[in-house]
Design a protein around this motif. Structure first.
Motif, PDB file in Angstrom:
ATOM      1  N   ASP A  34       0.873  -1.167   0.000  1.00  0.00           N
ATOM      2  CA  ASP A  34       0.000   0.000   0.000  1.00  0.00           C
ATOM      3  C   ASP A  34       0.915   1.222   0.000  1.00  0.00           C
ATOM      4  O   ASP A  34       1.469   1.605   1.024  1.00  0.00           O
ATOM      5  N   ASN A  60       0.386   1.898 -12.394  1.00  0.00           N
ATOM      6  CA  ASN A  60       0.286   0.523 -11.902  1.00  0.00           C
ATOM      7  C   ASN A  60      -1.104  -0.053 -12.127  1.00  0.00           C
ATOM      8  O   ASN A  60      -1.253  -1.235 -12.459  1.00  0.00           O
ATOM      9  N   THR A  61      -2.124   0.762 -11.950  1.00  0.00           N
ATOM     10  CA  THR A  61      -3.494   0.291 -12.181  1.00  0.00           C
ATOM     11  C   THR A  61      -3.663  -0.200 -13.609  1.00  0.00           C
ATOM     12  O   THR A  61      -4.260  -1.254 -13.864  1.00  0.00           O
ATOM     13  N   GLU A  64      -1.243  -3.358 -14.398  1.00  0.00           N
ATOM     14  CA  GLU A  64      -1.651  -4.555 -13.675  1.00  0.00           C
ATOM     15  C   GLU A  64      -3.077  -4.983 -14.010  1.00  0.00           C
ATOM     16  O   GLU A  64      -3.549  -6.015 -13.538  1.00  0.00           O
ATOM     17  N   GLY A  65      -3.781  -4.181 -14.810  1.00  0.00           N
ATOM     18  CA  GLY A  65      -5.123  -4.545 -15.254  1.00  0.00           C
ATOM     19  C   GLY A  65      -6.160  -4.601 -14.153  1.00  0.00           C
ATOM     20  O   GLY A  65      -7.077  -5.430 -14.209  1.00  0.00           O
ATOM     21  N   ARG A  66      -6.068  -3.717 -13.179  1.00  0.00           N
ATOM     22  CA  ARG A  66      -7.011  -3.759 -12.053  1.00  0.00           C
ATOM     23  C   ARG A  66      -7.840  -2.481 -11.958  1.00  0.00           C
ATOM     24  O   ARG A  66      -8.198  -2.038 -10.872  1.00  0.00           O
ATOM     25  N   GLY A  67      -8.168  -1.911 -13.115  1.00  0.00           N
ATOM     26  CA  GLY A  67      -8.992  -0.711 -13.127  1.00  0.00           C
ATOM     27  C   GLY A  67     -10.467  -1.022 -12.969  1.00  0.00           C
ATOM     28  O   GLY A  67     -10.870  -2.170 -12.726  1.00  0.00           O
ATOM     29  N   ARG A  69     -14.625  -1.370 -13.752  1.00  0.00           N
ATOM     30  CA  ARG A  69     -15.525  -1.879 -14.794  1.00  0.00           C
ATOM     31  C   ARG A  69     -16.176  -0.672 -15.461  1.00  0.00           C
ATOM     32  O   ARG A  69     -17.056  -0.024 -14.886  1.00  0.00           O
ATOM     33  N   GLU A 120     -19.062   0.252 -13.071  1.00  0.00           N
ATOM     34  CA  GLU A 120     -18.805   1.093 -11.901  1.00  0.00           C
ATOM     35  C   GLU A 120     -18.789   2.568 -12.260  1.00  0.00           C
ATOM     36  O   GLU A 120     -19.082   3.422 -11.427  1.00  0.00           O
ATOM     37  N   TYR A 171     -11.401   4.289 -16.515  1.00  0.00           N
ATOM     38  CA  TYR A 171     -10.824   3.040 -16.009  1.00  0.00           C
ATOM     39  C   TYR A 171      -9.915   3.301 -14.812  1.00  0.00           C
ATOM     40  O   TYR A 171      -9.885   2.521 -13.856  1.00  0.00           O
ATOM     41  N   SER A 175      -9.516   3.861  -8.805  1.00  0.00           N
ATOM     42  CA  SER A 175      -8.329   3.464  -8.047  1.00  0.00           C
ATOM     43  C   SER A 175      -7.481   4.671  -7.674  1.00  0.00           C
ATOM     44  O   SER A 175      -6.925   4.724  -6.571  1.00  0.00           O
ATOM     45  N   TYR A 179      -6.621   5.813  -3.890  1.00  0.00           N
ATOM     46  CA  TYR A 179      -5.248   6.008  -3.407  1.00  0.00           C
ATOM     47  C   TYR A 179      -5.055   7.415  -2.851  1.00  0.00           C
ATOM     48  O   TYR A 179      -4.550   7.587  -1.731  1.00  0.00           O
TER      49      TYR A 179
END
Length: 612
Positions: A34, A60-61, A64-67, A69, A120, A171, A175, A179
């Protein structure tokens, strides 16, 4: 006196620079999972008045493909534009390479706002909304989900680029908001600003809605600092070379000014926002050496990161990295405390090197040399990309080397490119964090105008856009800007690409500037051909927290530097000079001098290395 603090988060270390009544200090702490935790803990005991941040949260989002929907709302018949794109290929002759998958799958693309309930956040991008955002605003008012409007994110023509940038921003937004929100709650500081890809500072609250503008947040700060250093020492052209633990960032800077373009690719995706033209490659001190299926030695892009990190960190790393190779080759003294506190484990480095050497069929010395040669080749290509491939001779530039590993490789790279001067700045290991203190508060505005040569509307359109940028600056910073500058994206009529030049109200002056820029960039011009202004851009900027002249000079008295070949940087007085081979070490980095390379310490503490 409340201090000004710059914190730049990297993949391996988080860099901190503090400026207060005692002067300037810099240090590193390991980056945590974190990232906000490392930032808050690093400055917890300090009285901070202004907090400046370079973040990798957006980058990084995406990588890493973690954005989020994302759902897309656009005009009927244009739902698939995000996938059709420009129909070009990333690698023209490689049929196995393709563009990344769209961030919005087909089932979440809509043309009716009442049907959008499957995401989202919604990216709203209507045709011609860069001219008139009314339809976007009306459609968004019917949505039940948070949304991002293309008319606010990228109010310029070219439908695909505007739509793709809006989707990318959507997207990244949740995140980035999460943060910055966590970080904001952990900071009891009056002024909190974050660096954008354009090399300017904006308040946290304004950054959240334009998350796509943070993708180059940290690297842009390093380029800002390199521009200030080069200008201070009278170099008309410099190439910034920032080699950290995970990646290397390079950028060419002319006349002390960062050329901020209107877009770039990140992870193969279009992101048309104001951005410093930085090229990033996956080559850093933590980059892992490995053998491909044919037995060839490769380095990166996978990195050992901060945990476990390189094997010599003694934290359980099982792979040979560039840092390990530098230690085993003697370029980093084994008693150097990495990050100011981390003791090196030479035996652990030797163990992983022997293991890979057995697999490769090489002895350890040859393997270590090969690792450094391979990573140098990667970085040389990047340096050529921002110079030779752009029509610039790298021999006319000074190489500004920084980051934890920049000084270890700069001398060799400079010789390969024919660069005769390398500048290693003070606090080189945390130089990007220092760049945050040298950056200006900034507000941008852009508008596509499509004005043919001689159009009388040019002056009015420029003034209106300048007023918009100034108003945006006042709203963000509750103060007036010190400068508002307007530029123009121009082209010869019929061209499909533009060049940005300083704007003005006189078409003759504007034409000369464009012809000159076109000749510099492409080697020819077409004086007499009709020209046009496609898009106007305005930048309102304020005073930076710090200028290079505010930085302290070296103290009059220093310790005895000794005879070498290893020198502690803090012992070197202004005017000190020596010739390699040798190494200059400091808590956060080291600078390698190859055979015959001469270094001189300048009054501000910069190491000026003559490579020939």
């Amino acid at each position: 006196m409340a201090s000004v603090v710059g914190v730049d988060v990297g993949g391996t270390f988080t860099d901190v620079v503090v400026f207060d009544e005692t002067g300037l200090a810099g240090f590193k702490v390991p980056t945590t999972a974190d990232q906000s935790r490392a930032v808050v803990e690093a400055i917890a005991t300090r009285k901070v008045g202004t907090f400046l941040h370079g973040t990798t949260a957006a980058t990084n989002t995406l990588l890493e493909g973690r954005g989020a929907r994302v759902a897309l709302l656009t005009d009927p018949g244009f739902e698939d534009l995000i996938e059709i794109a420009r129909q070009d290929r990333p690698a023209l002759y490689d049929s196995s390479v393709d563009r990344p998958e769209p961030l919005v799958p087909r089932e979440r693309r809509h043309s009716d706002p009442d049907l959008v309930d499957d995401g989202e956040i919604v990216a709203v991008a209507m045709l011609d909304s860069y001219r008139d955002p009314a339809r976007e605003i009306a459609a968004a008012a019917r949505l039940r989900l948070p949304y991002v409007l293309s008319s606010q994110v990228s109010p310029e023509f070219r439908e695909y680029e505007r739509l793709a940038t809006t989707v990318l921003t959507a997207y990244l937004t949740p995140s980035v908001a999460d943060y910055l929100g966590r970080l904001d709650r952990g900071l009891d500081i009056p002024h909190r600003l974050v660096m954008t890809s354009a090399g300017g500072l904006v308040p946290f609250a304004d950054a959240v809605g334009r998350a796509g503008r943070l993708v180059l947040s940290g690297p842009a700060a390093g380029a800002v600092a390199a521009a200030a250093l080069g200008s201070h020492h009278g170099h008309s052209s410099v190439i910034s070379f920032d080699m950290g633990g995970t990646s290397t960032d390079v950028c060419r800077i002319t006349d002390g000014n960062l050329t901020v373009g209107s877009g770039h690719l990140v992870g193969g995706r279009v992101n048309r926002v104001p951005s410093v033209p930085i090229r990033t490659i996956g080559a850093g001190g933590g980059s892992i050496a490995w053998l491909d299926q044919g037995g060839a030695l490769r380095v990166g892009p996978r990195s050992a990161g901060a945990d476990p990190g390189p094997a010599v960190y003694g934290k359980g790393g099982l792979d040979l990295t560039v840092t390990d190779a530098n230690v085993l080759s003697g370029h980093i003294p084994p008693d150097l405390a990495m990050g100011g506190s981390l003791s090196l484990d030479l035996l652990a480095g030797e163990a992983v090197a022997q293991q890979l050497a057995r697999s490769s069929g090489m002895d350890v010395d040859r393997l270590v040399s090969g690792v450094l040669e391979v990573v140098d080749a990667h970085m040389e290509r990047a340096l050529r990309a921002v110079s030779v491939e752009e029509g610039a001779d790298p021999r006319e530039s000074a190489l500004v080397a920084f980051g934890g590993a920049g000084g270890l490789h700069a001398g060799r790279l400079a010789r390969r490119l024919g660069i005769t001067t390398v500048l290693v700045p003070p606090h080189s290991g945390v130089f990007s964090a220092l760049g945050l203190l040298l950056a200006t508060p900034r507000a941008d505005a852009a508008r596509t105008v499509m004005l043919a040569e001689g159009a009388s509307e040019l002056a009015e359109a420029s003034a209106r856009l300048a007023d918009e940028a100034e108003a945006r600056f006042r709203a963000m910073f509750e103060a007036a800007p010190t400068q508002v500058a307007v530029s123009a994206d121009m082209r010869y009529r019929g061209q499909s690409h533009e060049l940005e030049v300083d704007a003005g109200v006189d078409w003759d002056v504007l034409g000369r500037r464009f012809h000159d820029a076109h000749r510099d960039r492409f080697g020819f011009d077409r004086i007499g051909e009709p020209i046009e202004v496609v898009t106007l851009r305005a930048v309102a900027s304020g005073r930076p927290p710090l200028t290079w002249d505010d930085l302290p000079s070296l103290p009059a008295e220093t310790s005895d530097p000794g005879a070498g070949p290893v020198w502690r940087r803090e012992t070197l007085p202004a005017g000190f000079s020596c010739t390699g081979p040798g190494v200059v070490v400091e808590d956060n980095s080291a600078t390698l001098l190859d055979e015959g390379q001469a270094v001189t310490v300048l009054i501000d503490g910069t190491l000026s290395i003559a490579t020939e």
